[in-house]
Every structure is written in C-alpha cells, then in structure tokens.
Scaffold this motif. Structure first.
Motif, PDB file in Angstrom:
ATOM      1  N   ARG A 115       0.833  -1.204   0.000  1.00 39.81           N
ATOM      2  CA  ARG A 115       0.000   0.000   0.000  1.00 39.81           C
ATOM      3  C   ARG A 115       0.869   1.257   0.000  1.00 39.81           C
ATOM      4  NH1 ARG A 115      -3.531  -3.007  -1.576  1.00 39.81           N
ATOM      5  NH2 ARG A 115      -5.145  -3.853  -0.246  1.00 39.81           N
ATOM      6  N   GLY A 116       0.299   2.321  -0.549  1.00 40.30           N
ATOM      7  CA  GLY A 116       0.933   3.627  -0.447  1.00 40.30           C
ATOM      8  C   GLY A 116       2.108   3.858  -1.370  1.00 40.30           C
ATOM      9  N   ARG A 117       2.150   3.163  -2.498  1.00 37.94           N
ATOM     10  CA  ARG A 117       3.258   3.341  -3.438  1.00 37.94           C
ATOM     11  C   ARG A 117       2.750   3.764  -4.798  1.00 37.94           C
ATOM     12  NH1 ARG A 117       7.579  -1.613  -2.732  1.00 37.94           N
ATOM     13  NH2 ARG A 117       7.925  -1.341  -0.504  1.00 37.94           N
ATOM     14  N   LEU A 118       3.514   4.634  -5.435  1.00 37.57           N
ATOM     15  CA  LEU A 118       3.333   4.948  -6.848  1.00 37.57           C
ATOM     16  C   LEU A 118       4.530   4.342  -7.571  1.00 37.57           C
ATOM     17  CD1 LEU A 118       2.277   8.711  -6.736  1.00 37.57           C
ATOM     18  CD2 LEU A 118       0.808   6.724  -7.120  1.00 37.57           C
ATOM     19  N   TRP A 119       4.257   3.490  -8.543  1.00 37.67           N
ATOM     20  CA  TRP A 119       5.316   2.814  -9.276  1.00 37.67           C
ATOM     21  C   TRP A 119       5.689   3.604 -10.524  1.00 37.67           C
ATOM     22  CZ3 TRP A 119       7.935  -1.222  -7.398  1.00 37.67           C
ATOM     23  CH2 TRP A 119       7.377  -1.910  -6.329  1.00 37.67           C
ATOM     24  N   LEU A 120       6.980   3.632 -10.802  1.00 39.76           N
ATOM     25  CA  LEU A 120       7.497   4.260 -12.009  1.00 39.76           C
ATOM     26  C   LEU A 120       8.404   3.258 -12.711  1.00 39.76           C
ATOM     27  CD1 LEU A 120       7.563   6.770  -9.630  1.00 39.76           C
ATOM     28  CD2 LEU A 120       7.553   7.917 -11.831  1.00 39.76           C
ATOM     29  N   LEU A 121       8.351   3.281 -14.036  1.00 41.54           N
ATOM     30  CA  LEU A 121       9.087   2.316 -14.847  1.00 41.54           C
ATOM     31  C   LEU A 121       9.936   3.038 -15.881  1.00 41.54           C
ATOM     32  CD1 LEU A 121       5.999   0.037 -15.645  1.00 41.54           C
ATOM     33  CD2 LEU A 121       7.575  -0.184 -13.704  1.00 41.54           C
ATOM     34  N   ARG A 122      10.991   2.353 -16.303  1.00 42.33           N
ATOM     35  CA  ARG A 122      11.780   2.794 -17.449  1.00 42.33           C
ATOM     36  C   ARG A 122      11.648   1.703 -18.511  1.00 42.33           C
ATOM     37  NH1 ARG A 122      17.392   4.981 -14.808  1.00 42.33           N
ATOM     38  NH2 ARG A 122      16.751   7.147 -14.619  1.00 42.33           N
ATOM     39  N   PRO A 123      11.626   2.085 -19.777  1.00 41.70           N
ATOM     40  CA  PRO A 123      11.529   1.053 -20.814  1.00 41.70           C
ATOM     41  C   PRO A 123      12.795   0.201 -20.845  1.00 41.70           C
ATOM     42  CG  PRO A 123      11.815   3.225 -21.793  1.00 41.70           C
ATOM     43  CD  PRO A 123      11.669   3.434 -20.326  1.00 41.70           C
ATOM     44  N   VAL A 124      12.632  -1.043 -21.254  1.00 42.41           N
ATOM     45  CA  VAL A 124      13.774  -1.947 -21.437  1.00 42.41           C
ATOM     46  C   VAL A 124      13.808  -2.363 -22.899  1.00 42.41           C
ATOM     47  CG1 VAL A 124      13.850  -2.777 -19.056  1.00 42.41           C
ATOM     48  CG2 VAL A 124      12.390  -3.954 -20.700  1.00 42.41           C
ATOM     49  N   GLY A 125      14.948  -2.884 -23.319  1.00 45.24           N
ATOM     50  CA  GLY A 125      15.098  -3.287 -24.711  1.00 45.24           C
ATOM     51  C   GLY A 125      15.228  -2.075 -25.610  1.00 45.24           C
ATOM     52  N   PRO A 126      14.792  -2.198 -26.852  1.00 40.61           N
ATOM     53  CA  PRO A 126      14.976  -1.117 -27.822  1.00 40.61           C
ATOM     54  C   PRO A 126      13.894  -0.038 -27.786  1.00 40.61           C
ATOM     55  CG  PRO A 126      13.979  -2.986 -28.910  1.00 40.61           C
ATOM     56  CD  PRO A 126      14.256  -3.415 -27.481  1.00 40.61           C
ATOM     57  N   PHE A 127      13.043  -0.051 -26.812  1.00 42.12           N
ATOM     58  CA  PHE A 127      11.892   0.846 -26.788  1.00 42.12           C
ATOM     59  C   PHE A 127      12.222   2.161 -26.111  1.00 42.12           C
ATOM     60  CE2 PHE A 127      10.546  -3.515 -27.030  1.00 42.12           C
ATOM     61  CZ  PHE A 127       9.765  -3.472 -28.185  1.00 42.12           C
ATOM     62  N   ALA A 128      11.736   3.253 -26.695  1.00 38.12           N
ATOM     63  CA  ALA A 128      12.025   4.588 -26.179  1.00 38.12           C
ATOM     64  C   ALA A 128      11.104   4.966 -25.023  1.00 38.12           C
ATOM     65  CB  ALA A 128      11.904   5.620 -27.297  1.00 38.12           C
ATOM     66  N   THR A 129       9.912   4.378 -24.987  1.00 36.92           N
ATOM     67  CA  THR A 129       8.951   4.706 -23.935  1.00 36.92           C
ATOM     68  C   THR A 129       8.295   3.431 -23.409  1.00 36.92           C
ATOM     69  OG1 THR A 129       7.023   4.930 -25.381  1.00 36.92           O
ATOM     70  CG2 THR A 129       8.404   6.913 -25.069  1.00 36.92           C
ATOM     71  N   VAL A 130       7.738   3.542 -22.231  1.00 35.05           N
ATOM     72  CA  VAL A 130       6.980   2.416 -21.670  1.00 35.05           C
ATOM     73  C   VAL A 130       5.767   2.136 -22.561  1.00 35.05           C
ATOM     74  CG1 VAL A 130       5.584   1.658 -19.698  1.00 35.05           C
ATOM     75  CG2 VAL A 130       7.798   2.772 -19.313  1.00 35.05           C
ATOM     76  N   GLY A 131       5.135   3.184 -23.078  1.00 32.01           N
ATOM     77  CA  GLY A 131       3.989   3.005 -23.964  1.00 32.01           C
ATOM     78  C   GLY A 131       4.329   2.180 -25.198  1.00 32.01           C
ATOM     79  N   GLU A 132       5.493   2.446 -25.791  1.00 30.88           N
ATOM     80  CA  GLU A 132       5.928   1.650 -26.946  1.00 30.88           C
ATOM     81  C   GLU A 132       6.108   0.189 -26.549  1.00 30.88           C
ATOM     82  OE1 GLU A 132       9.461   3.135 -28.841  1.00 30.88           O
ATOM     83  OE2 GLU A 132       8.573   5.110 -29.191  1.00 30.88           O
ATOM     84  N   LEU A 133       6.690  -0.025 -25.394  1.00 27.49           N
ATOM     85  CA  LEU A 133       6.909  -1.391 -24.916  1.00 27.49           C
ATOM     86  C   LEU A 133       5.579  -2.092 -24.647  1.00 27.49           C
ATOM     87  CD1 LEU A 133       8.532  -3.781 -23.997  1.00 27.49           C
ATOM     88  CD2 LEU A 133       9.150  -2.537 -21.937  1.00 27.49           C
TER      89      LEU A 133
END
Length: 168
Positions: A115-133
């Motif tokens: 509880r009480g967390r906001l998660w943040l991600l970075r893209p992995v592989g060849p993708f420039a954004t998390v949305g692309e991934l």
C-alpha cells in the motif's frame, strides 16, 4: 519477481513528506523522475501485475502522497454542465479500488501490492517509452493468440518477454 517489499523509495521522494492535494501524475517528485526517464506505471487493471514482473533495475517507487478525487458533474435538462464539484475520494472508496486490484492479482497467484506506493518504470530493450513497450507486448500477445487481460497466459507472456528484453 517481487514487489520489492523491503526496498526503499527513489531518493528524490525522500525530499518531500505529507499529503498533497495533487493527483499522482502531478506530484513534483513524479515530474522530476519523468525528466530522468521514469514513467508512471499504467493504472489499468490488466497491467496491475506489471511492476511485479518489471526488471528491478528499471522500476522504482515513491510514497503516494497524492489525493484521488471524486468529480461530480451536474447537467441541466439539455445536457449542459451547470456545476462541477470535486472532493477527495473517501478512504472506503480507495480501499475498494485497492481491493479490486488485489482480487485481480490473487487471481494470477500474486501477492497484493504494498500500500501507499506509486510505481514508475523505465523502458527496457529497444523501446524509447513504456507506452511503446506496452504496445509491443499487446502486439506479441495478439500474434500468439493470448488475450490482453490480467490472466495467467498474458502474465506468463509479459514476464518472459520482459526477461528477454532485459538481457538485450
């Protein structure tokens, strides 16, 4: 795979404390982390498991100091907006939302999110954004006939693909 239960939040989050009336994506620490390449994890239930399976070096979290708002829009007989009222979402409603997420995760055999967390991600592989991934994961699932919803088959596909991308 884990929720990093014993981990610490991103160091930028340690400079701030207390509740904020801002929505999660408007918090200063989220905006600062976005400049550094981090993106808020998607909120859709079908991605509820994502921070759990995301490569640990490409995920972080911050304490959730945000306020979630309930917005009520009043309309007249012609459908025109006559008033808009916003109020903080009651704790009971927040608990219900978390319970819905926990139910989805339990159905996948995963423990509830801390509880009480906001998660943040970075893209992995060849993708420039998390949305692309995420788009790649959706396309991969479609090509293999896997439904893109929170189900065991989609979880397994996403986990395996993220592990493969993290090795590249």
């Amino acid at each position: 795979m884990s929720w990093d239960e014993d981990g610490t939040p991103h160091p930028l989050a340690l400079r701030r404390a207390g509740r904020s009336e801002l929505e999660p994506d408007r918090l200063p620490e989220v905006r600062e982390l976005e400049v550094l390449g981090w993106e808020p994890a998607p909120e859709e239930l079908r991605w509820a498991f994502l921070p759990y399976v995301w490569p640990p070096a490409a995920r972080t979290w911050i304490p959730d100091r945000s306020t979630h708002w309930a917005v009520e829009t009043l309309l007249d007989g012609q459908g025109h907006i006559t008033a808009v009222e916003a109020a903080p979402l009651p704790e009971a409603d927040l608990h219900d939302l978390e319970g819905e997420t926990d139910t989805v995760l339990a159905g996948l055999g995963l423990p509830p999110r801390p509880r009480g967390r906001l998660w943040l991600l970075r893209p992995v592989g060849p993708f420039a954004t998390v949305g692309e991934l995420l788009g790649h994961l959706d396309a991969l699932a479609a090509s293999r006939g896997v439904e893109t919803r929170a189900c065991a088959a989609f979880l397994a596909l996403v986990r395996a693909e993220l592990e493969a991308l993290d090795r590249t």
